[in-house]
Design a protein around this motif. Structure first.
Motif, PDB file in Angstrom:
ATOM      1  N   HIS A 745      44.264  23.867  43.200  1.00  0.00           N
ATOM      2  CA  HIS A 745      43.877  25.155  43.797  1.00  0.00           C
ATOM      3  C   HIS A 745      45.082  25.934  44.297  1.00  0.00           C
ATOM      4  O   HIS A 745      45.019  26.579  45.350  1.00  0.00           O
ATOM      5  CB  HIS A 745      42.861  24.959  44.921  1.00  0.00           C
ATOM      6  N   PRO A 747      47.420  28.950  44.638  1.00  0.00           N
ATOM      7  CA  PRO A 747      47.111  30.369  44.443  1.00  0.00           C
ATOM      8  C   PRO A 747      47.749  30.895  43.154  1.00  0.00           C
ATOM      9  O   PRO A 747      47.282  31.883  42.585  1.00  0.00           O
ATOM     10  CB  PRO A 747      47.745  31.042  45.665  1.00  0.00           C
ATOM     11  N   GLY A 749      48.026  29.438  40.131  1.00  0.00           N
ATOM     12  CA  GLY A 749      47.490  29.144  38.805  1.00  0.00           C
ATOM     13  C   GLY A 749      46.497  28.007  38.798  1.00  0.00           C
ATOM     14  O   GLY A 749      46.099  27.498  39.848  1.00  0.00           O
ATOM     15  N   LEU A 784      42.411  23.292  36.169  1.00  0.00           N
ATOM     16  CA  LEU A 784      41.098  23.612  36.724  1.00  0.00           C
ATOM     17  C   LEU A 784      40.276  24.276  35.634  1.00  0.00           C
ATOM     18  O   LEU A 784      40.822  24.969  34.772  1.00  0.00           O
ATOM     19  CB  LEU A 784      41.248  24.591  37.882  1.00  0.00           C
ATOM     20  N   GLY A 785      38.971  24.062  35.697  1.00  0.00           N
ATOM     21  CA  GLY A 785      38.093  24.758  34.763  1.00  0.00           C
ATOM     22  C   GLY A 785      38.141  26.241  35.044  1.00  0.00           C
ATOM     23  O   GLY A 785      38.537  26.673  36.131  1.00  0.00           O
ATOM     24  N   GLY A 786      37.759  27.015  34.079  1.00  0.00           N
ATOM     25  CA  GLY A 786      37.784  28.463  34.239  1.00  0.00           C
ATOM     26  C   GLY A 786      36.775  28.913  35.257  1.00  0.00           C
ATOM     27  O   GLY A 786      35.938  28.146  35.727  1.00  0.00           O
ATOM     28  N   GLY A 787      36.860  30.166  35.607  1.00  0.00           N
ATOM     29  CA  GLY A 787      35.945  30.691  36.618  1.00  0.00           C
ATOM     30  C   GLY A 787      34.883  31.581  36.006  1.00  0.00           C
ATOM     31  O   GLY A 787      34.182  32.273  36.704  1.00  0.00           O
ATOM     32  N   TRP A 789      31.419  32.028  34.064  1.00  0.00           N
ATOM     33  CA  TRP A 789      30.189  31.281  33.819  1.00  0.00           C
ATOM     34  C   TRP A 789      29.256  32.159  33.022  1.00  0.00           C
ATOM     35  O   TRP A 789      28.471  32.911  33.586  1.00  0.00           O
ATOM     36  CB  TRP A 789      29.573  30.865  35.155  1.00  0.00           C
ATOM     37  N   PRO A 790      29.362  32.048  31.706  1.00  0.00           N
ATOM     38  CA  PRO A 790      28.515  32.901  30.879  1.00  0.00           C
ATOM     39  C   PRO A 790      27.047  32.517  31.024  1.00  0.00           C
ATOM     40  O   PRO A 790      26.736  31.466  31.579  1.00  0.00           O
ATOM     41  CB  PRO A 790      29.020  32.625  29.466  1.00  0.00           C
ATOM     42  N   PRO A 791      26.157  33.365  30.535  1.00  0.00           N
ATOM     43  CA  PRO A 791      24.730  33.045  30.610  1.00  0.00           C
ATOM     44  C   PRO A 791      24.449  31.667  30.032  1.00  0.00           C
ATOM     45  O   PRO A 791      25.124  31.235  29.105  1.00  0.00           O
ATOM     46  CB  PRO A 791      24.081  34.134  29.752  1.00  0.00           C
TER      47      PRO A 791
END
Lengths: 837, 684
Positions: A745, A747, A749, A784-787, A789-791
């Motif tokens: 986490h 800041p 990246g 980290l996983g992306g932020g 969140w597609p449908p």
């Protein structure tokens, strides 16, 4: 795509003894053993020191395995120690009962004769050892999820569960895995993974004819969890294989898992091989000729039945959709072909399906089928399967009913428990009519504003009624407001009566704390029974408590609150008229329920301040669970907001433990997390070790000084917070040994850095490592996983369906079409307007 | 006036600026921002909104009390608007769905049920209710002001309407709200139309129809109401109009024949002498039969009443001379057409053809155009109820029905009370810069809010396909604007004062299916959400647009649609209980549709999942961002979880971290850490 097919088909199948012909078993002399060893070949050698009936039996099996293993580049041999005495292995006593595997000129592994005793166990164990690095192992669902995540859009996964090692099934899997791993030409598209949900039963040689492990043992080997797409049937004695279709699914419809197909045929090298090949076959092929003239399936699918479905031009897309749905269910059993009706198709219209079996001379059979299940029945394996098992499959196949399965975990758990949900009627109901009277009755009314159809509301209602039960008999009035019924109350419309003491409710559920003649306090904490109960308990005393005697101060600092150990904050001011008192009181109001606040003035305040060596105004804070109060001077004219952050900072633990409940407050600081994962202490030693680790982490904070302020040093106890396990897995792709220290986490990246796992965690080396990370000389261990969140699902496109079934229905009128006069008035439905209004 | 005087003095004493209107009242003339013409239900409804917004307004009424139309009509004195007192719900908004008479106000008890508890209340109850409404809310109505002339002038401040009353006193208004209703009886001109009695003047005593053959022109509710009233005495009742009867329960249009009035359908089909027939009324001729030679044979009876014959215009001879006068036998259809259905003469012919808007008081500068529909009986209006060519003149109430003639409820109290509110919002935005009232929501709350509206809102339910909620998407937040006039959607921004962002908008509409089906037959209802677009009954439909549709797109919308073809559409399947709240059929499909509108996962997660997702991702899903990360996570209730476990293995529970203490936990770690070298490597 399958260059190794021929070789594979040549493989001798388990158990078929070949006593004739030259054996592949080499009998080595000292010299040629040494040559062979140094040639770097993989050797599987038994040094025969004794002769006994058991050994002779074993040698027969060894000889058979030599034939099998030579296809995998393993030379099987024996050295007769009685002919010439080898100094090395022949001299060793343990070699009597051990067969050795040599790779690259070195001893690689020794196998006890207990483990390798027949051709199946030899082949499987040897290949197992060779493939050790190539095959991924799945221990937990998290492992599997991580693996599926990594494979998504790129590869498929063959997942094998072996109920016992050394069996024919194990051997089949290993042989297939070997082919997949080593002989696939250019690109390995598949990953075989091997589930070891539990220690598999290893077949013992006693009674070689005994093929299956005793049932009792299997039952004892309870699975520690089940994997949703392919949960292992605990009672099943057989090993199982699933094919996880990850390559085509960058995101699956309903779950985090890739869609899967379970192999239903009994496991053998051949069946496994053709199963995997079938997974490669196109899901649905489209043809434009009559089924009778469609060519039989070509190699390698020649043994697979064909299913024909007929499609009309008008319903082309629907038909393809249906065919695809069926093909998913038939995957591995039959090939699905969609026949487009054209003049070449002679099949009478009355039939909508046909099939052709692979046997020679079989003809196309036509039928009229009303459901996919009918067709499915034709091809489901006649091998009797437990009914339960089939049902399980139905439930778990994600393609089965993807649209109606609830994919929202809260909605689902509420739905599953719909018969057991607490009845809101059992709680006091606040209504537009009784609101003011009820609130006036008790010193504290806690109200849950909910919507009956909202799953989240219902989940919280369940916790809320739990708290209500616990608080029964107390002064707190627990009540609910059904906002589907009392719209005006929830919208804070008073309708003439006294004003409603809160703003309109626009988020559900909301919990308000109502006190007579005060404006409402919104509960802003975790919506769970424990957290809410603690908050309510701690909101009962005044905030701040006005203290005027020494005893009151002591009891304020020490008094227990049920089992809660609240943080406390004491404001020390010169006089009650001090300007800061008002600000402190305001701050105390917003801390109510979370921090106990007290107010001390005059002589007593002077005395306490002096004792703590601070000047007035000052704050004394006692963090939850701490033994000593910390004192700090307050700025002379601080606003309530400044006081809040001052108290917050003073209460912050230098190295806090992350929990589900407190993570949000730490994340909101926006600092990088230097996060230590520790496992559950099994004993005193473990406990001491963990304490020592935390000490090191505190030292990191202290040694780092101001430099460390950009990081939040914290720790996560996987026993207290098991959810942390999958987090760790997702950072690193696997479960590392514990303790594990990661930096995440940031800041700057998404990189996640792992402190070298084999290095002792010492404050100084942690700081050095951090420095290296900052310098950019450490490489990230994960991301980290992306932020985004597609449908969750494809759009269920009503427009498309309308276009398909009734194209005129949803089409805009063309501009030249005659639009009724007045344009934007409604079209009259009838030719003659009505005669009366 | 005397009633107002003490009030006035009080106001002067406290020096309130509000006293100016009363000042003007004394003078009997004045200038107002808003003039409302007529103190019927729509005029009073607008009065309430103007009064609540503290606007400068006056309601002008020519009679001495409100709702005077209802003192006379319906002639047989039974309202057919339902007054449902018990609904099983305490939700005031929901209950308005089943109260078709009351007006909107913030007084929970200012409802018609205080005056009458009848399901179909007596007509007299309605003026009583209106009067109560006017008095309790203190609306400014001037009774006895009979406006005979309305003109428009240009002034430096803009267009002004000047209303002149019977005493030649002028009222000057910036905005004129015409709520005068419909009360001029509609007539159709044909040969002999002067021989016809009107609904407005017929006797309502059934005894006056004893043993008579009665022909009623029209097949609407007033015609059937009349037929029903006299059928117990009349010899026979025939009903004649151009169209076959339309049943309200089939057309979903409350202006069509309501079941409460349809006794005559029974007596027709059960062969009891009554009957219905279709001929366009301008094609008929009614002639009065002369007592010719044949009466000679009879003894001296009482003077025969005139007998009327129905014939077709084309059979009349010497039409010019004989217009409407006595006919010869040769001209009757009995003579011309052997078995013509109306070959027997009638004792009475009654016209029950409804009413038309009174255009006569408008001077050309202020006269609204005639509507294209409804035979031009109504004023033509824009989608926001302003006269097409008369800016600042709005039409409210029944007279505004041209917007949704024969399709929705805008001609009836339960419908126009909502359009009046919408017009008032237009006024507030246009003249006072107050944007339409709206609610700001976080996007994760949108689904709940939509369900709440679907399940209780009365406006879009009554004014189906005319009023709809507009949801402005703004990423993680959204703005919910209620009850916008759908046809005005291209002008949304200027009318409502709300901007549409690049995220687009959703419009929530309640609508009926457009297929003609057997409304009582099998297969009339759909329960499968995947075929919801075929729903026949009233059901919610959501339209998603990435930007506002244009006027052109609105004009060319698919036939029968309230809105143009959107980017995506979602029908929520019709529901027998009209309750849309089931998890699988209603809520989940809605959520998935909304996910596509806002382009994000809208699922709800327990706190543990949010914890995992927050730690493992740069950002967790929106639900976690807006709940959990703001410290409002949803803990899995131990009891719910307990039951899960008791209920056997849960195949779909994916969160291995939820069981408090996992005894296998250390073993896992040991295995993971030690057994097979570095555990699993993801190097592919």
């Amino acid at each position: 795509m399958w260059p190794c097919v021929a070789a594979l088909l040549l493989l001798p199948l388990g158990g078929c003894a070949r006593r004739t012909g030259p054996s592949a078993l080499t009998e080595h002399t000292a010299a040629d053993f040494s040559d062979a060893l140094h040639s770097g070949k993989t050797l599987f050698i038994y040094f025969q020191q004794l002769v006994s009936p058991t050994i002779s039996l074993f040698l027969v099996e060894l000889e058979q395995s030599a034939d099998a293993l030579q296809h995998y580049g393993v030379l099987v041999g024996k050295v007769n120690c009685n002919k010439e005495s080898f100094h090395g292995y022949c001299a060793e006593e343990k070699a009597v009962n051990t067969v050795f595997l040599f790779r690259g000129g070195k001893e690689f592994l020794g196998f006890s004769l207990d483990i390798v005793f027949d051709v199946n166990s030899i082949v499987s164990e040897v290949l197992f050892a060779i493939l050790r690095e190539e095959i991924k192992y799945v221990h937990t669902e998290t492992d599997l999820l991580a693996m599926e995540k990594a494979a998504r859009g790129r590869k498929d996964i063959a997942l094998c569960y072996v109920s016992s090692l050394g069996t024919q099934e194990h051997r089949s899997m290993m042989e297939t895995a070997y082919v997949l791993c080593f002989t696939q030409a250019t690109e390995i598209r598949r990953v075989i993974c091997f589930t070891r949900f539990t220690q598999p039963w290893r077949r013992k040689p006693k009674g070689i004819g005994h093929r299956n492990p005793p049932k009792k043992l299997i039952h004892r080997a309870r699975l520690s969890f089940s994997v949703s797409p392919c949960s292992v049937d605990e009672t099943s004695r057989s090993s199982q294989v699933w094919f996880l279709h990850c390559s085509g699914h960058s995101r699956s419809m309903t779950s985090e898992h890739c869609p899967s197909t379970r192999m239903s045929q009994p496991l053998s090298t051949l069946s496994l091989h053709s199963f995997l090949q079938l997974m490669e076959a196109p899901l649905v092929s489209e043809v434009y000729q009559d089924p009778s003239s469609v060519r039989p399936p070509q190699h390698p699918y020649q043994d697979t039945p064909q299913v024909f479905l007929f499609s009309r031009p008008a319903t082309k897309r629907e038909d393809l959709y249906e065919a695809t749905a069926l093909a998913w269910r038939l995957r591995g059993l039959a090939l699905v072909l969609l026949v487009h009706r054209s003049p070449a198709v002679k099949t009478p219209e009355e039939y909508n399906a046909a099939y052709k079996l692979p046997e020679k001379g079989s003809v196309v059979k036509y039928l009229r089928s009303n459901s996919a299940d009918e067709l499915l029945e034709l091809f489901t394996n006649p091998v009797e399967e437990d009914e339960d098992e089939e049902e399980d499959e139905d439930e778990e196949d994600p393609e089965e009913e993807p649209l109606d399965a609830l994919d929202d975990e809260i909605a689902e758990s509420v739905f599953e428990n719909r018969l057991n949900l607490p009845d809101a009627d059992s709680l006091a109901q606040l209504t537009s009519d009784n609101f003011h009277a009820t609130v006036a009755q008790s010193s504290l009314t806690v109200a849950l504003f909910y919507l009956p159809w909202s799953a989240v509301s219902n989940a919280v209602l369940s916790s809320f009624s739990d708290v209500a039960e616990r608080l029964e008999g107390s002064e707190v009035q627990m009540s609910v407001v059904n906002c589907a019924e009392w719209t005006d109350l929830c919208a804070a419309e008073s309708g003439g009566s006294p004003p409603i003491p809160f703003q309109p409710i626009t988020a559900f559920p909301t919990v308000l704390l109502l006190r007579p003649k005060e404006s409402a306090q919104r509960y802003g904490g975790l919506l769970g029974a424990e957290a809410l109960h603690r908050f309510i308990t701690l909101s009962q005393p005044a905030s701040p408590v006005l203290l005027s005697t020494e005893e009151e101060v002591t009891s304020f600092l020490l008094e227990g609150f049920a089992r809660y150990k609240p943080a406390r904050a004491l404001g020390l001011f010169r006089t009650r008229a001090d300007a800061g008192v008002r600000q402190f009181t305001e701050a105390a109001k917003s801390l109510r329920g979370e921090v106990l606040t007290g107010l001390l003035t005059d002589g007593l305040a002077e005395k306490w301040a002096a004792e703590h060596g601070v000047r007035l105004p000052a704050a004394l804070v006692l963090p939850s669970g701490a033994k000593r109060t910390r004192a700090s001077a307050l700025p002379a004219s601080a606003s309530a907001q400044e006081l809040l952050s001052h108290i917050g900072a003073a209460l912050l633990h230098p190295v806090p433990e992350l929990t589900v409940e407190n993570l949000p407050s730490f994340l909101s600081l926006g600092r990088g997390l230097l996060l230590l994962f520790v496992g559950e202490e099994e004993d005193e030693i473990g406990h001491t070790q963990n304490q020592a680790l935390l000490k090191e982490m505190r030292d990191v904070v202290e040694l780092g000084g101001g430099w460390m302020e950009r990081y939040l040093v914290c720790w996560l106890h996987l026993g207290h917070t098991p959810a942390g396990m999958s987090v760790l897995g997702s950072y690193l792709g696997s479960m590392p040994p514990l303790p594990a220290l990661v930096l995440t986490h940031l800041p700057s990246g998404s990189e996640v850095y792992q402190y070298p796992p084999n290095t002792p965690i010492l404050a100084s080396s942690v700081l050095q490592w951090l420095q290296r990370v900052e310098d950019g000389t450490e490489s990230a261990a994960g991301m980290l996983g992306g932020g985004s969140w597609p449908p969750t699902t494809e759009l269920f496109d009503f427009l498309k369906i309308m276009d398909m079934q009734d194209p005129d229905l949803s089409r805009q009128r063309a501009s030249e079409e005659k639009v009724e006069e007045g344009g934007d008035s409604f079209p009259a439905r009838d030719k003659y307007p009505h005669t009366e209004l | 006036k005397s009633v107002h005087l003490p009030y006035l003095t009080l106001l002067i004493l406290i020096g309130c600026t509000e006293c100016f209107p009363d000042d003007r009242q004394q003078n009997g003339t004045g200038r107002y921002d808003y003039c409302v013409l007529g103190a019927g239900p729509s005029g009073l409804q607008m009065g309430y909104f103007l009064s609540r917004a503290k606007r400068d307004y006056v309601i002008l009424e020519r009679n001495s009390g409100p709702g005077s139309f209802f003192n006379k009509y319906p002639r047989h004195r039974k309202l057919i608007s339902i007054n449902k007192i018990y609904t099983g719900s305490q939700n005031r908004e929901f209950n308005m769905r089943h109260d078709w008479n009351s007006l909107l106000s913030d007084r929970p008890n200012l409802l018609l049920k205080r005056v009458s508890r009848d399901f179909f209340p007596p007509a007299d109850a309605f003026p009583v209710y209106l009067s109560m409404f006017e008095k309790e809310l203190g609306l400014r109505v001037r009774y006895g002001v009979d406006i005979g002339r309305i003109g428009a002038v240009r002034s430096p401040e803009g267009r002004r309407y000047i209303l002149t009353d019977q005493h030649e006193l002028d009222y000057t208004c910036s905005v004129l709200l015409v709520a005068s209703g419909l009360w001029v009886p509609q007539r159709v001109e044909f040969v002999g139309s002067d021989l016809v009695e009107g609904y407005e003047s017929i006797s309502t005593d059934p005894e006056d129809y004893k043993d008579q053959a009665v022909l009623i022109l029209g097949k609407g509710n007033s015609a059937f109401e009349t037929a029903q009233s006299i059928s117990g005495r009349a010899k026979l009742v025939h009903m004649l109009s151009s169209n076959p009867v339309r049943l309200a329960w089939q057309t979903h249009y409350v202006g069509d024949l309501r079941a409460v009035n349809n006794d005559l359908l029974d007596t027709y089909q059960l062969k009891s002498l009554d009957g219905l027939a279709e001929i366009p009324l301008d094609k008929i001729a009614i002639t009065q039969l002369k007592e010719q030679g044949w009466s000679r044979s009879g003894a001296k009876k009482k003077v025969n009443k005139p007998k009327f014959c129905v014939t077709l215009k084309k059979y009349l001879q010497h039409q010019e001379e004989k217009n409407g006068s006595d006919a010869r036998r040769a001209e009757t259809l009995e003579y011309q057409l052997d078995n013509f259905s109306m070959r027997k003469p009638y004792d009475r012919v009654i016209s029950c053809l409804g009413f038309r808007f009174n255009f006569s008081i408008f001077q050309s500068s202020a006269r609204p155009l005639n509507s294209d529909n409804a035979k031009g009986r109504l004023p033509r209006l824009t989608a926001w109820y302003e006269g097409d060519n008369t800016p600042g003149l709005f039409v409210l109430g029944t007279a505004a029905h041209s917007r949704d003639y024969r399709s929705s409820a805008g001609g009836f109290v339960h419908g126009f009370r909502y359009t009046v509110r919408s017009v008032h919002r237009v006024l507030e935005q246009r003249y006072h810069g107050n944007p339409w009232q709206s609610t700001e929501l976080s996007t994760t709350q949108l689904q709940s809010w939509i369900l709440k509206r679907i399940n209780e809102a009365s406006g879009p339910y009554q004014m189906f396909e005319v009023l709809g909620d507009v949801i402005l998407l703004r990423g993680s937040r959204c703005e919910y604007v209620e009850e916008f006039t759908l046809q005005a959607l291209p002008r949304f921004s200027s009318l409502s004062g709300h901007e549409v962002s690049k995220h687009g908008l959703i419009v929530l509409v309640m609508q009926y299916g457009k297929n003609k089906v057997d409304y009582l037959g099998r297969g009339r209802a759909d329960t499968e959400w995947t075929t919801a677009w075929k729903s026949n009954f009233l059901h919610p439909v959501l339209y998603y647009y990435d930007k506002l549709p244009t006027d052109e797109e609105m004009k060319l919308r698919p036939p029968g649609w309230p809105l143009p073809r959107p980017k995506a559409i979602h029908h929520m399947v019709e529901d027998f209980l009209t309750e849309w709240g089931t998890p699988i059929s209603h809520i989940q499909p809605l959520r998935r549709f909304l996910e596509h509108c806002v382009q994000t996962d809208l699922r709800a997660f327990y706190a543990e999942s949010c914890f995992r997702l927050s730690l493992a991702h740069r950002k967790p899903p929106l639900f976690c961002q807006q709940g959990y990360l703001k410290r409002q996570g949803v803990a899995r209730d131990s009891r719910l979880w307990q039951r899960d476990q008791d209920g056997g293995p849960m195949p779909t529970v994916r969160d291995e971290g939820t069981s408090g203490a996992d005894p296998a936990f250390p073993a896992h770690l040991a295995q993971a850490g030690a057994s097979i070298s570095a555990g699993l490597k993801l190097d592919f």
